[in-house]
Design a protein around this motif. Structure first.
Motif, PDB file in Angstrom:
ATOM      1  N   LEU A  33      61.031 -11.414 150.195  1.00  0.00           N
ATOM      2  CA  LEU A  33      61.943 -12.351 149.560  1.00  0.00           C
ATOM      3  C   LEU A  33      62.690 -13.135 150.626  1.00  0.00           C
ATOM      4  CD1 LEU A  33      63.429  -9.888 146.934  1.00  0.00           C
ATOM      5  CD2 LEU A  33      61.633 -11.562 146.563  1.00  0.00           C
ATOM      6  N   ASP A  34      62.848 -14.432 150.395  1.00  0.00           N
ATOM      7  CA  ASP A  34      63.600 -15.250 151.348  1.00  0.00           C
ATOM      8  C   ASP A  34      65.038 -14.748 151.415  1.00  0.00           C
ATOM      9  OD1 ASP A  34      61.403 -16.817 151.790  1.00  0.00           O
ATOM     10  OD2 ASP A  34      61.936 -18.276 150.248  1.00  0.00           O
ATOM     11  N   PRO A  35      65.655 -14.768 152.597  1.00  0.00           N
ATOM     12  CA  PRO A  35      67.015 -14.219 152.748  1.00  0.00           C
ATOM     13  C   PRO A  35      68.022 -14.797 151.767  1.00  0.00           C
ATOM     14  CG  PRO A  35      66.053 -14.629 154.900  1.00  0.00           C
ATOM     15  CD  PRO A  35      65.079 -15.192 153.892  1.00  0.00           C
ATOM     16  N   GLY A  36      67.878 -16.075 151.415  1.00  0.00           N
ATOM     17  CA  GLY A  36      68.855 -16.681 150.524  1.00  0.00           C
ATOM     18  C   GLY A  36      68.467 -16.631 149.061  1.00  0.00           C
ATOM     19  N   GLU A  37      67.338 -15.998 148.745  1.00  0.00           N
ATOM     20  CA  GLU A  37      66.840 -16.022 147.377  1.00  0.00           C
ATOM     21  C   GLU A  37      67.629 -15.069 146.490  1.00  0.00           C
ATOM     22  OE1 GLU A  37      62.674 -15.181 144.930  1.00  0.00           O
ATOM     23  OE2 GLU A  37      62.745 -15.074 147.105  1.00  0.00           O
ATOM     24  N   VAL A  38      67.965 -15.532 145.275  1.00  0.00           N
ATOM     25  CA  VAL A  38      68.618 -14.671 144.294  1.00  0.00           C
ATOM     26  C   VAL A  38      67.545 -13.827 143.623  1.00  0.00           C
ATOM     27  CG1 VAL A  38      69.917 -14.610 142.146  1.00  0.00           C
ATOM     28  CG2 VAL A  38      70.465 -16.315 143.888  1.00  0.00           C
ATOM     29  N   VAL A  39      67.756 -12.531 143.555  1.00  0.00           N
ATOM     30  CA  VAL A  39      66.782 -11.653 142.918  1.00  0.00           C
ATOM     31  C   VAL A  39      66.933 -11.783 141.403  1.00  0.00           C
ATOM     32  CG1 VAL A  39      65.986  -9.284 142.633  1.00  0.00           C
ATOM     33  CG2 VAL A  39      66.864 -10.046 144.844  1.00  0.00           C
ATOM     34  N   ASP A  40      65.934 -12.344 140.750  1.00  0.00           N
ATOM     35  CA  ASP A  40      65.971 -12.443 139.299  1.00  0.00           C
ATOM     36  C   ASP A  40      64.953 -11.476 138.717  1.00  0.00           C
ATOM     37  OD1 ASP A  40      63.449 -13.611 139.569  1.00  0.00           O
ATOM     38  OD2 ASP A  40      64.206 -15.656 139.318  1.00  0.00           O
ATOM     39  N   ALA A  41      64.826 -11.506 137.393  1.00  0.00           N
ATOM     40  CA  ALA A  41      63.948 -10.540 136.737  1.00  0.00           C
ATOM     41  C   ALA A  41      62.499 -10.713 137.159  1.00  0.00           C
ATOM     42  CB  ALA A  41      64.075 -10.676 135.218  1.00  0.00           C
ATOM     43  N   GLY A  42      62.107 -11.956 137.438  1.00  0.00           N
ATOM     44  CA  GLY A  42      60.720 -12.201 137.822  1.00  0.00           C
ATOM     45  C   GLY A  42      60.364 -11.578 139.154  1.00  0.00           C
ATOM     46  N   THR A  43      61.176 -11.859 140.176  1.00  0.00           N
ATOM     47  CA  THR A  43      60.882 -11.305 141.490  1.00  0.00           C
ATOM     48  C   THR A  43      61.101  -9.799 141.508  1.00  0.00           C
ATOM     49  OG1 THR A  43      63.136 -11.828 142.202  1.00  0.00           O
ATOM     50  CG2 THR A  43      61.418 -13.433 142.715  1.00  0.00           C
ATOM     51  N   ALA A  44      62.090  -9.315 140.773  1.00  0.00           N
ATOM     52  CA  ALA A  44      62.323  -7.877 140.708  1.00  0.00           C
ATOM     53  C   ALA A  44      61.140  -7.168 140.082  1.00  0.00           C
ATOM     54  CB  ALA A  44      63.590  -7.584 139.905  1.00  0.00           C
ATOM     55  N   ALA A  45      60.538  -7.779 139.059  1.00  0.00           N
ATOM     56  CA  ALA A  45      59.387  -7.161 138.401  1.00  0.00           C
ATOM     57  C   ALA A  45      58.198  -7.059 139.336  1.00  0.00           C
ATOM     58  CB  ALA A  45      59.011  -7.962 137.151  1.00  0.00           C
ATOM     59  N   VAL A  46      57.986  -8.090 140.166  1.00  0.00           N
ATOM     60  CA  VAL A  46      56.865  -8.071 141.120  1.00  0.00           C
ATOM     61  C   VAL A  46      57.044  -6.940 142.128  1.00  0.00           C
ATOM     62  CG1 VAL A  46      55.733  -9.339 142.974  1.00  0.00           C
ATOM     63  CG2 VAL A  46      56.362 -10.532 140.867  1.00  0.00           C
ATOM     64  N   VAL A  47      58.244  -6.835 142.693  1.00  0.00           N
ATOM     65  CA  VAL A  47      58.518  -5.789 143.674  1.00  0.00           C
ATOM     66  C   VAL A  47      58.405  -4.412 143.028  1.00  0.00           C
ATOM     67  CG1 VAL A  47      60.272  -4.796 145.189  1.00  0.00           C
ATOM     68  CG2 VAL A  47      59.970  -7.278 145.093  1.00  0.00           C
ATOM     69  N   SER A  48      59.030  -4.251 141.875  1.00  0.00           N
ATOM     70  CA  SER A  48      59.006  -2.969 141.181  1.00  0.00           C
ATOM     71  C   SER A  48      57.586  -2.545 140.851  1.00  0.00           C
ATOM     72  CB  SER A  48      59.828  -3.067 139.894  1.00  0.00           C
ATOM     73  OG  SER A  48      59.570  -1.985 139.035  1.00  0.00           O
ATOM     74  N   ASN A  49      56.776  -3.486 140.404  1.00  0.00           N
ATOM     75  CA  ASN A  49      55.388  -3.192 140.034  1.00  0.00           C
ATOM     76  C   ASN A  49      54.622  -2.618 141.217  1.00  0.00           C
ATOM     77  OD1 ASN A  49      52.370  -4.132 139.719  1.00  0.00           O
ATOM     78  ND2 ASN A  49      53.240  -4.134 137.668  1.00  0.00           N
ATOM     79  N   LYS A  50      54.802  -3.244 142.380  1.00  0.00           N
ATOM     80  CA  LYS A  50      54.099  -2.772 143.566  1.00  0.00           C
ATOM     81  C   LYS A  50      54.564  -1.368 143.957  1.00  0.00           C
ATOM     82  CE  LYS A  50      52.960  -5.596 146.880  1.00  0.00           C
ATOM     83  NZ  LYS A  50      52.967  -6.520 148.059  1.00  0.00           N
ATOM     84  N   LEU A  51      55.878  -1.129 143.899  1.00  0.00           N
ATOM     85  CA  LEU A  51      56.410   0.178 144.296  1.00  0.00           C
ATOM     86  C   LEU A  51      55.995   1.274 143.320  1.00  0.00           C
ATOM     87  CD1 LEU A  51      59.998  -0.801 145.494  1.00  0.00           C
ATOM     88  CD2 LEU A  51      57.908  -0.557 146.844  1.00  0.00           C
ATOM     89  N   LEU A  52      55.951   0.958 142.039  1.00  0.00           N
ATOM     90  CA  LEU A  52      55.509   1.947 141.055  1.00  0.00           C
ATOM     91  C   LEU A  52      54.038   2.310 141.266  1.00  0.00           C
ATOM     92  CD1 LEU A  52      57.277   0.663 137.822  1.00  0.00           C
ATOM     93  CD2 LEU A  52      57.740   2.802 139.020  1.00  0.00           C
ATOM     94  N   GLN A  53      53.225   1.315 141.618  1.00  0.00           N
ATOM     95  CA  GLN A  53      51.818   1.598 141.901  1.00  0.00           C
ATOM     96  C   GLN A  53      51.687   2.604 143.047  1.00  0.00           C
ATOM     97  OE1 GLN A  53      48.975  -1.688 142.218  1.00  0.00           O
ATOM     98  NE2 GLN A  53      50.551  -3.038 141.394  1.00  0.00           N
ATOM     99  N   ILE A  54      52.422   2.337 144.125  1.00  0.00           N
ATOM    100  CA  ILE A  54      52.331   3.201 145.307  1.00  0.00           C
ATOM    101  C   ILE A  54      52.830   4.608 144.962  1.00  0.00           C
ATOM    102  CG2 ILE A  54      53.044   3.497 147.707  1.00  0.00           C
ATOM    103  CD1 ILE A  54      53.516   0.433 147.743  1.00  0.00           C
ATOM    104  N   SER A  55      53.890   4.691 144.174  1.00  0.00           N
ATOM    105  CA  SER A  55      54.392   6.004 143.764  1.00  0.00           C
ATOM    106  C   SER A  55      53.321   6.798 143.034  1.00  0.00           C
ATOM    107  CB  SER A  55      55.615   5.845 142.854  1.00  0.00           C
ATOM    108  OG  SER A  55      56.659   5.180 143.520  1.00  0.00           O
ATOM    109  N   ASN A  56      52.492   6.102 142.265  1.00  0.00           N
ATOM    110  CA  ASN A  56      51.436   6.773 141.505  1.00  0.00           C
ATOM    111  C   ASN A  56      50.245   7.152 142.367  1.00  0.00           C
ATOM    112  OD1 ASN A  56      53.072   6.366 139.343  1.00  0.00           O
ATOM    113  ND2 ASN A  56      51.748   4.901 138.298  1.00  0.00           N
ATOM    114  N   GLY A  57      50.095   6.507 143.553  1.00  0.00           N
ATOM    115  CA  GLY A  57      49.038   6.941 144.450  1.00  0.00           C
ATOM    116  C   GLY A  57      48.083   5.887 144.946  1.00  0.00           C
ATOM    117  N   ALA A  58      48.208   4.627 144.480  1.00  0.00           N
ATOM    118  CA  ALA A  58      47.310   3.564 144.930  1.00  0.00           C
ATOM    119  C   ALA A  58      47.987   2.226 144.683  1.00  0.00           C
ATOM    120  CB  ALA A  58      45.969   3.628 144.201  1.00  0.00           C
TER     121      ALA A  58
END
Length: 458
Positions: A267-292
């Protein structure tokens, strides 16, 4: 089977009978389907008030629940129910069949409205899961809005009418009363009952009810909606919630931490974290937590087998009794099926019937596909969440496939596989705290952004 309604079911039938529009906001397991079918039968064959009924439901509910429920009870045997599913040619053939009730999945409502045009034939309608029409910008809502004036009797069914707060109610109630109670437009509803909450310039992320608004809204809709909690009317089995902590090995934990840091620092340093960008990050982290994790080209990169090992431990601990496993991603499904050849994916009626007969030792389901209306309580009393969901609505609905009246055995055990030191822990806290999906997701990702930015800039 002879139908002897409970007192609360008789109350609901009487509540619906004389109303052109009504909502049953009933908890899972209270019998919304049989209540509605009984009322429809009375409208059609006792009062001759309607001729054709359209049931709009999630795909698997449209495929399975309404036909089975009508066939189950003696007093509903004369109701002719058909599925309007499959290819366009199959749907058209079904519509040409002489029947009383036509069941279609909600994704095909825009097609159906266009297909009939001004010749809309349905004077009765059931919206089974009403909360799936909460977005007034969706195609399904706009299609329903066009034909709503042509409906003589309409019933909305849901156990979760406002999963993200009271703002969700407007579109649902509009489809019942066409705006008489909460206003003709969403803007009118917002202006009357809410103040803007978090915002970025002109973009408002959430709306906060004004003082007294909640009671006023409920008062406005009380004459056409009835709400009931299962615990007040039926005896539910004991429920045991288990958090099975999964510890990643040092290498996998380091890989997770590096990927987490990379995801939030994209995320760009000045970017406001909204639901869209939060969902992308969360999705990736949840995948890794599950194992892939998927890369940008859709290729799967395995990281660890910790949750597969944990699932193996759970199966061993319950001595081979049937288990319903909820997964999040396609790679979860594929890896589970490779590890456990006895597992079957929930595809439709065949798997539902086999599960309830005790023929499937491990049934794999996605909460979005099995979260509404399916009766799976006869097949087992163990649930495992392999991959967690931010959505409290999906979580509650999915658990209610087994945790309901008539569950097999006296206890239902719900096990959550939670990877230690990962975003899984944030999801569990949000579910326990009953936070809305968007609020919890935003706060979790913002905390991680702050953590790594401060370390990065130090």
């Amino acid at each position: 089977m002879k139908y002897t309604p409970y007192e609360y079911q008789q109350f609901c039938e009487d509540f619906l009978l004389d109303k052109p529009a009504a909502g049953l906001l009933l908890d899972m397991g209270l019998g919304k389907t049989v209540i509605t079918l009984t009322t429809v039968a009375r409208w059609m064959y006792d009062r001759f008030e309607i001729n054709k009924v359209l049931v709009v439901a999630p795909l698997r509910v449209a495929e399975d629940t309404w036909i089975k429920e009508s066939a189950k009870w003696d007093h509903l045997q004369d109701l002719r129910v058909v599925r309007v599913l499959g290819s366009e040619a199959q749907r058209i053939r079904a519509l040409q069949t002489d029947a009383d009730i036509y069941c279609i999945n909600r994704e095909n409502i825009p097609w159906l409205v266009k297909y009939y045009g001004a010749a809309w034939p349905f004077d009765g309608m059931v919206l089974d899961e009403l909360s799936s029409f909460k977005n007034p910008s969706s195609k399904r809502f706009k299609a329903m809005r066009k034909v709503r004036p042509l409906i003589k009797h309409i019933v909305g069914l849901t156990g979760t009418p406002s999963p993200n707060g009271l703002i969700d109610l407007w579109a649902q109630i509009y489809l019942l009363d066409q705006g008489d109670r909460l206003g003709r437009t969403l803007t009118e509803y917002r202006n009357r009952y809410f103040n803007p909450g978090r915002r970025n310039g002109y973009v408002v992320y959430d709306w906060v009810p004004k003082p007294g608004a909640e009671n006023e809204i409920y008062s406005k809709i009380s004459d056409i909606c009835v709400s009931m909690k299962a615990c007040d009317y039926i005896k539910l089995p004991e429920r045991v919630d288990v958090v099975h902590t999964v510890k990643l090995d040092d290498e996998s934990q380091a890989a997770y931490t590096e990927m987490e840091k990379e995801a939030v620092l994209e995320l760009d340093p000045g970017e406001v974290v909204d639901a869209g960008t939060a969902a992308v990050v969360s999705n990736k982290l949840l995948q890794i937590s599950n194992g892939a994790v998927y890369d940008g080209d859709g290729k799967v990169h395995p990281i660890h087998h910790a949750k597969l090992d944990a699932l193996d431990d759970v199966i061993e601990a319950i001595n081979g009794r049937p288990v319903l496993v909820f997964y999040s991603f396609q790679h979860d499904l594929e890896r589970i099926m490779r590890r456990f050849p006895q597992a079957k994916k929930l595809e439709g009626s065949a798997e539902i019937d086999a599960w309830n007969r005790g023929e499937i030792p491990m049934l794999l389901a996605h909460p979005a596909g099995a979260g509404h209306g399916l009766n799976l309580q006869a097949g087992g009393n163990h649930i495992v969440w392999f991959g967690l969901t931010w959505s409290l609505e999906l979580y509650q609905q999915a658990n209610a496939r087994i945790y309901r009246q008539g569950a097999k055995g006296e206890r239902v055990t719900i096990t959550h596989l939670v990877a230690k030191g990962t975003i899984d822990e944030e999801v569990m806290r949000s579910l326990a705290g009953k936070a809305t999906k968007q609020d919890a997701l935003l706060e979790a990702v913002k905390a991680r952004v702050k953590k790594y930015r401060e370390g990065h800039n130090a």
